[in-house]
Design an enzyme around this catalytic site. Structure first.
Site, mmCIF file in Angstrom:
data_model
loop_
_atom_site.group_PDB
_atom_site.id
_atom_site.type_symbol
_atom_site.label_atom_id
_atom_site.label_comp_id
_atom_site.label_asym_id
_atom_site.label_seq_id
_atom_site.Cartn_x
_atom_site.Cartn_y
_atom_site.Cartn_z
ATOM 1 C CD GLU A 162 -2.639 1.013 -0.167
ATOM 2 O OE1 GLU A 162 -3.536 0.298 -0.325
ATOM 3 O OE2 GLU A 162 -2.783 2.024 -0.799
ATOM 4 C CE LYS A 237 5.188 7.323 -5.414
ATOM 5 N NZ LYS A 237 5.447 8.597 -4.977
HETATM 6 N N1 HSE Z 1 10.103 10.455 -3.271
HETATM 7 C C1 HSE Z 1 8.718 9.917 -3.164
HETATM 8 C C2 HSE Z 1 7.780 11.303 -3.287
HETATM 9 C C3 HSE Z 1 8.681 9.522 -1.690
HETATM 10 O O1 HSE Z 1 8.673 12.296 -3.486
HETATM 11 O O2 HSE Z 1 6.499 11.101 -3.635
HETATM 12 C C4 HSE Z 1 7.082 8.745 -1.799
HETATM 13 O O3 HSE Z 1 6.886 7.779 -2.620
#
Ligand code: HSE
Length: 367
Positions: A162, A237
């Site tokens: 998650e 992501k």
């Molecule tokens: N480096 C990532 C960001 C951390 O700035 O969103 C969280 O996934």
């Protein structure tokens, strides 16, 4: 239920997680009947430690902060790597592994250059040893979701992640638990906090460099901040969302990607003068039978929900076939939220374990 935790990686997220475990211990116990102890930790630069009777969180954190090895001896003891941790776990916690009470917490940094390895190996080997796996690292789900999910199912163990997208804000859980009869047709989102913070800071007159340094100091930028700046974190992501929510087969490399390095203060102010805001937008949609992922800076109209996101805030708009567009906003992002995702996955594993046990299901791996 008693859970033994193995930590691979002891960076900002993992350290916040172990504190959160202590802070929420009474909630875990009183509300969910879960008790956890950390039995093993490996780090990149602070050695490793294992104790089947449990390690002290305070001692681990103190040793880490003082710069010494977390086992209290000389740093970087040769051979005390991830394989060592798993072999200790197999040897000393074999019963707990067989009973499905060992959980690997994987928080090593995102690395897009090795096809998701070694993080994928960490997950595979832990599942093979009989542990459940929770990761906040995007690499396993971005590069190897289908294979790892199948291995977890075959082993009768859970593979949860998650925290990989939008920290502790439920995305994967929300879709899995509450949208079982919907198809996700496409999505758009702002999913990287560091670049959103930089773009917002530039709108307010601060420099790119200054804002990035603040994110690095806060432990929010990736260990290699170019992963944020060049859109790799958002691409990972995006691939994770495509693979899990849309049954795709993406990797960060298949996501069309443009970062924010070319965005100058002049461009940000020019957009603002026209009532627009520049945001790094991650998206995916089906086109001609293909699932296309994209990460790029876009000028957003003020009516776009994503244009409202400031600083560390993130948001995701899921276009579904039944419910129309479902929006999820993270208005307070940060390390605690990422650590919380690990905690919430842990509780889900414990609850499912208790439920399986009550129903008399075996937790033993399938033959
Ligand atoms: N480096 C990532 C960001 C951390 O700035 O969103 C969280 O996934």
């Amino acid at each position: 239920m008693y859970l033994d935790l193995l930590l691979v990686g002891f960076g900002h997220v993992a350290r916040r997680f172990v504190k959160l475990l202590d802070e929420r211990a009474s909630v875990l116990h009183d509300r969910h009947d879960v008790r956890c102890r950390i039995v093993g930790v490996t780090t990149a630069r602070h050695g490793a430690a294992f104790d089947p009777n449990g390690l002290s969180t305070a001692v681990l954190l103190d040793r880490y902060a003082s710069g010494s090895s977390i086992d209290g001896t000389d740093r970087d003891r040769a051979g005390r790597d991830y394989s060592w941790l798993l072999s200790e776990a197999r040897h000393h916690t074999a019963t707990a592994c067989a009973e499905g009470r060992v959980v690997l917490i994987e928080t090593t940094p995102l690395d897009v250059t090795n096809g998701g390895f070694p993080a994928i190996d960490h997950v595979r080997e832990a599942l093979l040893a009989g542990a459940h796996v929770i990761t906040a690292n995007k690499a396993p789900v971005a590069f190897g979701y289908r294979d790892l999910a199948a291995r977890a199912a075959a082993a009768g163990r859970r593979f949860f992640f998650e925290g990989a997208v939008m920290d502790g804000i439920p995305i994967f859980n929300l879709v899995r638990e509450t949208l079982p009869a919907c198809e996700i047709l496409r999505f758009r989102g702002v999913v990287n906090a560091t670049t959103n913070f930089i773009l917002t800071a530039m709108e307010r007159g601060r420099t790119y460099h200054d804002a990035l340094t603040e994110m690095q100091r806060a432990g929010i930028a990736e260990a290699d901040a170019s992963h944020d700046e060049d859109g790799w974190d958002a691409a990972a992501k995006t691939a994770a969302l495509i693979n899990v929510l849309m049954d795709g087969d993406a990797t960060p490399l298949t996501v069309a990607r443009e970062g924010i390095r070319a965005i100058t203060p002049d461009r940000v102010h020019d957009a603002r003068a026209r009532g627009r805001r520049i945001r790094l937008v991650a998206s995916a949609q089906r086109e001609g039978g293909l699932l296309l992922g994209r990460v790029a800076p876009e000028e957003l109209h003020p009516g776009d929900p994503l244009a409202q996101l400031d600083g560390l805030q993130n948001g995701l708009l899921l276009e579904t076939d039944v419910l129309g567009t479902v929006g999820i906003l993270q208005l307070d992002g940060g390390l605690t939220q990422t650590a919380y995702a690990l905690l919430s996955d842990l509780i889900t594993i414990a609850k499912q374990g208790t439920r399986d046990r009550n129903r008399g299901h075996s937790l033993a791996p399938s033959p």
